[in-house]
Design an enzyme around this catalytic site. Structure first.
Site, mmCIF file in Angstrom:
data_model
loop_
_atom_site.group_PDB
_atom_site.id
_atom_site.type_symbol
_atom_site.label_atom_id
_atom_site.label_comp_id
_atom_site.label_asym_id
_atom_site.label_seq_id
_atom_site.Cartn_x
_atom_site.Cartn_y
_atom_site.Cartn_z
ATOM 1 N N TRP A 68 0.836 -1.203 0.000
ATOM 2 C CA TRP A 68 0.000 0.000 0.000
ATOM 3 C C TRP A 68 0.865 1.245 0.000
ATOM 4 O O TRP A 68 2.069 1.183 0.208
ATOM 5 C CB TRP A 68 -1.014 -0.014 1.136
ATOM 6 C CG TRP A 68 -0.471 -0.143 2.554
ATOM 7 C CD1 TRP A 68 0.743 -0.612 2.963
ATOM 8 C CD2 TRP A 68 -1.181 0.183 3.745
ATOM 9 N NE1 TRP A 68 0.851 -0.595 4.335
ATOM 10 C CE2 TRP A 68 -0.315 -0.113 4.843
ATOM 11 C CE3 TRP A 68 -2.441 0.691 4.026
ATOM 12 C CZ2 TRP A 68 -0.693 0.095 6.166
ATOM 13 C CZ3 TRP A 68 -2.805 0.886 5.351
ATOM 14 C CH2 TRP A 68 -1.949 0.596 6.404
ATOM 15 N N ASN A 69 0.228 2.382 -0.283
ATOM 16 C CA ASN A 69 0.940 3.647 -0.431
ATOM 17 C C ASN A 69 0.176 4.780 0.243
ATOM 18 O O ASN A 69 -1.048 4.730 0.379
ATOM 19 C CB ASN A 69 1.073 4.032 -1.915
ATOM 20 C CG ASN A 69 1.785 2.995 -2.742
ATOM 21 O OD1 ASN A 69 2.986 2.833 -2.655
ATOM 22 N ND2 ASN A 69 1.024 2.271 -3.547
ATOM 23 N N HIS A 76 -7.200 19.489 -7.468
ATOM 24 C CA HIS A 76 -7.515 19.757 -8.870
ATOM 25 C C HIS A 76 -6.407 19.220 -9.779
ATOM 26 O O HIS A 76 -5.869 19.921 -10.630
ATOM 27 C CB HIS A 76 -7.749 21.258 -9.069
ATOM 28 C CG HIS A 76 -8.893 21.764 -8.252
ATOM 29 N ND1 HIS A 76 -10.170 21.875 -8.754
ATOM 30 C CD2 HIS A 76 -8.967 22.137 -6.953
ATOM 31 C CE1 HIS A 76 -10.980 22.313 -7.807
ATOM 32 N NE2 HIS A 76 -10.266 22.476 -6.693
ATOM 33 N N HIS A 80 -10.635 15.713 -12.689
ATOM 34 C CA HIS A 80 -11.116 16.127 -11.373
ATOM 35 C C HIS A 80 -12.426 16.894 -11.455
ATOM 36 O O HIS A 80 -12.863 17.320 -12.527
ATOM 37 C CB HIS A 80 -10.057 16.958 -10.636
ATOM 38 C CG HIS A 80 -9.768 18.285 -11.253
ATOM 39 N ND1 HIS A 80 -8.761 18.464 -12.177
ATOM 40 C CD2 HIS A 80 -10.334 19.513 -11.092
ATOM 41 C CE1 HIS A 80 -8.718 19.746 -12.551
ATOM 42 N NE2 HIS A 80 -9.680 20.394 -11.901
ATOM 43 N N HIS A 86 -15.059 26.268 -5.129
ATOM 44 C CA HIS A 86 -13.714 26.429 -5.681
ATOM 45 C C HIS A 86 -13.452 27.872 -6.109
ATOM 46 O O HIS A 86 -12.301 28.310 -6.126
ATOM 47 C CB HIS A 86 -13.561 25.481 -6.872
ATOM 48 C CG HIS A 86 -12.289 25.608 -7.640
ATOM 49 N ND1 HIS A 86 -11.050 25.713 -7.039
ATOM 50 C CD2 HIS A 86 -12.053 25.654 -8.986
ATOM 51 C CE1 HIS A 86 -10.108 25.802 -7.966
ATOM 52 N NE2 HIS A 86 -10.689 25.788 -9.156
ATOM 53 N N HIS A 214 -15.387 29.224 -14.664
ATOM 54 C CA HIS A 214 -15.281 29.142 -13.209
ATOM 55 C C HIS A 214 -16.194 30.164 -12.542
ATOM 56 O O HIS A 214 -16.955 29.843 -11.619
ATOM 57 C CB HIS A 214 -13.832 29.382 -12.769
ATOM 58 C CG HIS A 214 -12.923 28.226 -13.004
ATOM 59 N ND1 HIS A 214 -12.360 27.949 -14.229
ATOM 60 C CD2 HIS A 214 -12.458 27.268 -12.155
ATOM 61 C CE1 HIS A 214 -11.605 26.871 -14.133
ATOM 62 N NE2 HIS A 214 -11.633 26.439 -12.886
#
Length: 267
Positions: A68-69, A76, A80, A86, A214
């Site tokens: 595992w890591n 973002h 994503h 945001h 945005h």
């Protein structure tokens, strides 16, 4: 037949079509790794972290039976999800953990402008494009996704080509402010999905308002999906898209897996 019984029968039919291959699952997600392109801002601003894995154990003394890591990256990065909070225009709206699950899935409308963006990397989708698409295919779907196909994902494994940054800054396709306003104010879409590093054009800082996708879409409580791939596998209408960001409490977005359910042979 009650609504519940009818819905159950519909879901059983979908499950059967998935098992039989009549409905195909197309993965629209870019792989997430150290070389995944990230948005680079002018040096005076904060920067997002590139994706990085830190090994915890790999069948060794640190953990003999498991691998595992840990990972580190920005919200973002890669494919994503942009939540409304945001952007400053949506700062009091939902964070990514508060986006209702019902609003993560919906029908998809795919607007194809690959020819235009091949001729002009700074091509901006405009209101006449959207009206022409609707004249041919019908109204944009309520509670659905608008996916803007530009072919830009062909550069997704080459960060320099993907950014396409020259002396005048990055040049990648996006939307006009008028188109962003139209989608935000005059449609019932869930949000906008693109193949580029962000929902706005590379030169969006030069537009008015700056970064219109945005500013206007997130300010209207809609969402963004970025760095999508394989939009060429989707028909103009008829697909269903499911976006699955991590529910990060207080988060402004998250890397996500984006899947499309498509009738087999639709393209």
């Amino acid at each position: 037949m009650s609504d519940v019984t009818s819905a159950a029968a519909g879901l059983a039919a979908v499950a059967g079509q998935l098992a039989a291959g009549a409905i195909e699952v197309v993965d629209l997600t870019s792989p997430l790794h150290a070389g995944t392109p990230v948005l680079r801002l002018p040096e005076r601003f904060g920067q997002t972290a590139r994706f990085a894995l830190e090994e915890i154990s790999r069948f060794d003394d640190r953990g003999p039976g498991w691998y595992w890591n840990n990972f580190r990256t920005g919200e973002h990065t890669g494919t994503h999800f942009d939540a409304p909070n945001h952007w400053i225009t949506g700062k009091d709206l939902d964070d990514v953990s508060r986006v209702p699950a019902q609003r993560l899935a919906g029908p998809a409308a795919v607007v194809d402008r690959t020819a235009q963006t091949e001729a002009d990397p700074s091509y901006l989708l405009d209101v006449p494009d959207l009206l022409a698409w609707q004249e041919e295919h019908g109204a944009l779907p309520e509670n659905g996704w608008l996916l803007y196909r530009t072919g830009w994902s062909r550069y997704a494994d080459d960060p320099e080509a993907f950014a396409n940054a020259g002396e005048r800054g990055p040049r990648t396709p996006g939307l006009t402010p008028a188109a962003a306003r139209y989608l935000a104010e005059e449609t019932g879409i869930l949000g906008l999905g693109v193949e580029t590093v962000g929902t706005d054009a590379g030169h969006a800082a030069e537009l008015e308002p700056p970064y219109p996708c945005h500013s206007l879409l997130l300010g209207a409580g809609k969402y963004g999906l970025t760095q999508l791939r394989r939009l060429d596998r989707l028909p103009a209408t008829g697909a269903v898209v499911i976006a699955a960001p991590l529910p990060i409490v207080g988060g402004s977005g998250s890397p996500c897996r984006v899947l499309a359910l498509v009738p087999a042979g639709a393209r």
